[in-house]
Design an enzyme around this catalytic site. Sequence first.
Site, PDB file in Angstrom:
ATOM      1  N   ASP A   8       0.859  -1.185   0.000  1.00  0.00           N
ATOM      2  CA  ASP A   8       0.000   0.000   0.000  1.00  0.00           C
ATOM      3  C   ASP A   8       0.900   1.240   0.000  1.00  0.00           C
ATOM      4  OD1 ASP A   8      -1.687   2.105   0.594  1.00  0.00           O
ATOM      5  OD2 ASP A   8      -2.464   1.220   2.437  1.00  0.00           O
ATOM      6  N   ILE A   9       0.828   2.014  -1.057  1.00  0.00           N
ATOM      7  CA  ILE A   9       1.736   3.158  -1.208  1.00  0.00           C
ATOM      8  C   ILE A   9       1.564   4.181  -0.080  1.00  0.00           C
ATOM      9  CG2 ILE A   9       0.239   4.589  -2.676  1.00  0.00           C
ATOM     10  CD1 ILE A   9       2.745   5.106  -4.457  1.00  0.00           C
ATOM     11  N   ASN A  22      -7.301  12.160 -10.919  1.00  0.00           N
ATOM     12  CA  ASN A  22      -8.077  12.620 -12.077  1.00  0.00           C
ATOM     13  C   ASN A  22      -7.880  14.137 -12.180  1.00  0.00           C
ATOM     14  OD1 ASN A  22     -10.341  14.090 -10.699  1.00  0.00           O
ATOM     15  ND2 ASN A  22     -10.638  12.064  -9.795  1.00  0.00           N
ATOM     16  N   GLY A  30      -9.763   3.948  -6.172  1.00  0.00           N
ATOM     17  CA  GLY A  30      -8.446   3.352  -6.345  1.00  0.00           C
ATOM     18  C   GLY A  30      -7.396   3.946  -5.432  1.00  0.00           C
ATOM     19  N   VAL A  31      -6.206   4.097  -5.965  1.00  0.00           N
ATOM     20  CA  VAL A  31      -5.093   4.612  -5.159  1.00  0.00           C
ATOM     21  C   VAL A  31      -5.359   6.064  -4.752  1.00  0.00           C
ATOM     22  CG1 VAL A  31      -3.613   5.343  -7.094  1.00  0.00           C
ATOM     23  CG2 VAL A  31      -2.586   4.583  -4.957  1.00  0.00           C
ATOM     24  N   ASP A  32      -6.062   6.785  -5.578  1.00  0.00           N
ATOM     25  CA  ASP A  32      -6.420   8.174  -5.275  1.00  0.00           C
ATOM     26  C   ASP A  32      -7.263   8.239  -3.990  1.00  0.00           C
ATOM     27  OD1 ASP A  32      -6.820  10.911  -5.581  1.00  0.00           O
ATOM     28  OD2 ASP A  32      -8.218  10.718  -7.264  1.00  0.00           O
ATOM     29  N   SER A 115      -2.658   4.650 -14.345  1.00  0.00           N
ATOM     30  CA  SER A 115      -3.601   4.361 -15.458  1.00  0.00           C
ATOM     31  C   SER A 115      -3.994   2.902 -15.626  1.00  0.00           C
ATOM     32  CB  SER A 115      -3.082   4.879 -16.811  1.00  0.00           C
ATOM     33  OG  SER A 115      -3.282   6.273 -16.927  1.00  0.00           O
ATOM     34  N   GLY A 117      -5.622   0.890 -13.589  1.00  0.00           N
ATOM     35  CA  GLY A 117      -6.836   0.456 -12.897  1.00  0.00           C
ATOM     36  C   GLY A 117      -8.063   0.959 -13.642  1.00  0.00           C
ATOM     37  N   VAL A 118      -8.738   1.914 -13.034  1.00  0.00           N
ATOM     38  CA  VAL A 118      -9.952   2.505 -13.616  1.00  0.00           C
ATOM     39  C   VAL A 118      -9.708   2.999 -15.048  1.00  0.00           C
ATOM     40  CG1 VAL A 118     -11.603   4.415 -13.385  1.00  0.00           C
ATOM     41  CG2 VAL A 118     -10.829   3.193 -11.357  1.00  0.00           C
TER      42      VAL A 118
HETATM   43  N1  AR6 Z   1      -1.229   1.433  -3.125  1.00  0.00           N
HETATM   44  C1  AR6 Z   1      -0.646   1.176  -4.308  1.00  0.00           C
HETATM   45  N2  AR6 Z   1      -1.335   0.905  -5.439  1.00  0.00           N
HETATM   46  C2  AR6 Z   1      -2.691   0.907  -5.352  1.00  0.00           C
HETATM   47  C3  AR6 Z   1      -3.383   1.178  -4.146  1.00  0.00           C
HETATM   48  C4  AR6 Z   1      -2.590   1.455  -2.985  1.00  0.00           C
HETATM   49  N3  AR6 Z   1      -3.150   1.731  -1.815  1.00  0.00           N
HETATM   50  N4  AR6 Z   1      -4.719   1.096  -4.404  1.00  0.00           N
HETATM   51  C5  AR6 Z   1      -4.856   0.785  -5.703  1.00  0.00           C
HETATM   52  N5  AR6 Z   1      -3.640   0.658  -6.279  1.00  0.00           N
HETATM   53  P1  AR6 Z   1      -6.313   3.349 -10.174  1.00  0.00           P
HETATM   54  P2  AR6 Z   1      -5.936   4.887 -12.667  1.00  0.00           P
HETATM   55  C6  AR6 Z   1      -3.294   0.330  -7.674  1.00  0.00           C
HETATM   56  O1  AR6 Z   1      -7.640   2.865 -10.644  1.00  0.00           O
HETATM   57  O2  AR6 Z   1      -6.114   3.663 -13.501  1.00  0.00           O
HETATM   58  C7  AR6 Z   1      -9.401   7.225  -9.540  1.00  0.00           C
HETATM   59  O3  AR6 Z   1     -10.769   7.232  -9.308  1.00  0.00           O
HETATM   60  C8  AR6 Z   1      -4.298  -0.412  -8.512  1.00  0.00           C
HETATM   61  O4  AR6 Z   1      -4.253  -1.802  -8.209  1.00  0.00           O
HETATM   62  O5  AR6 Z   1      -6.182   3.796  -8.774  1.00  0.00           O
HETATM   63  O6  AR6 Z   1      -4.817   5.830 -12.999  1.00  0.00           O
HETATM   64  C9  AR6 Z   1      -8.884   8.594  -9.927  1.00  0.00           C
HETATM   65  O7  AR6 Z   1      -9.574   9.629  -9.272  1.00  0.00           O
HETATM   66  C10 AR6 Z   1      -3.795  -0.122  -9.926  1.00  0.00           C
HETATM   67  O8  AR6 Z   1      -2.776  -1.047 -10.262  1.00  0.00           O
HETATM   68  O9  AR6 Z   1      -5.765   4.587 -11.102  1.00  0.00           O
HETATM   69  C11 AR6 Z   1      -9.107   8.615 -11.398  1.00  0.00           C
HETATM   70  O10 AR6 Z   1     -10.438   8.986 -11.716  1.00  0.00           O
HETATM   71  C12 AR6 Z   1      -3.157   1.259  -9.790  1.00  0.00           C
HETATM   72  O11 AR6 Z   1      -3.128   1.548  -8.388  1.00  0.00           O
HETATM   73  C13 AR6 Z   1      -8.855   7.190 -11.821  1.00  0.00           C
HETATM   74  O12 AR6 Z   1      -9.137   6.400 -10.654  1.00  0.00           O
HETATM   75  C14 AR6 Z   1      -3.879   2.376 -10.515  1.00  0.00           C
HETATM   76  O13 AR6 Z   1      -5.282   2.159 -10.465  1.00  0.00           O
HETATM   77  C15 AR6 Z   1      -7.427   6.956 -12.228  1.00  0.00           C
HETATM   78  O14 AR6 Z   1      -7.315   5.659 -12.747  1.00  0.00           O
END
Ligand code: AR6
Length: 167
Positions: A8-9, A22, A30-32, A115, A117-118
């Site tokens: 977990d970052i 975003n 997600g991570v955000d 990028s 994930g979502v």
């Molecule tokens: N630590 C590290 N990595 C993580 C964590 C964490 N705690 N949680 C998730 N990930 P995403 P995107 C990974 O969807 O595709 C948001 O709603 C996850 O497994 O977080 O850039 C924003 O507001 C994946 O591999 O980001 C934007 O609207 C990676 O983080 C949108 O999602 C990225 O997934 C951005 O989408």
Amino acid sequence: MVEIVQGDITTLDVDAIVNAANPSLLGGGGVDGAIHRAAGPRLREYNKTLGGCPPGEARLSPGFDLPARHVISTVGPVWHAGDQGEAQVLENAYRNSLELALANGIRSIAFPAISTGVYGYPKEQAARIALRVMKEYEPKFDRIIAVLHSPEDYERYRRVLAEMDGG
Ligand code: AR6
């Protein structure tokens, strides 16, 4: 060496963690979502003053309640079919985050897989871009860390990095 860790970052004690945000910079899933929860509400309040961030650019905020001193928010591309400049925008997101870090004296920085994930970017292609740019900047930092949430993503990064190193 670029470090690859699984976890977990938000738990990392580094100068900066990078958020896959975003363009509003006001939070999301997600991570955000994880970073905003861990940093506390002051991150959202601070980010309101930044006026957003276009894809491929990066913005600096304090870490507030995080162990990390700063949050660098960047916005990756939404994947369409790969024919809308997605690769260049993803590279820019990594590159501009690293340049912003250098300009602010940041010596240790951790990235999620922006990028993938979502936003739907193909994971293998994204890993190649991410690791290529991180390796390029590695001599300028004490630590550059790629943080992968799932074991599968962690193994993918390890394999891609080994392939890039000729292993
Ligand atoms: N630590 C590290 N990595 C993580 C964590 C964490 N705690 N949680 C998730 N990930 P995403 P995107 C990974 O969807 O595709 C948001 O709603 C996850 O497994 O977080 O850039 C924003 O507001 C994946 O591999 O980001 C934007 O609207 C990676 O983080 C949108 O999602 C990225 O997934 C951005 O989408």
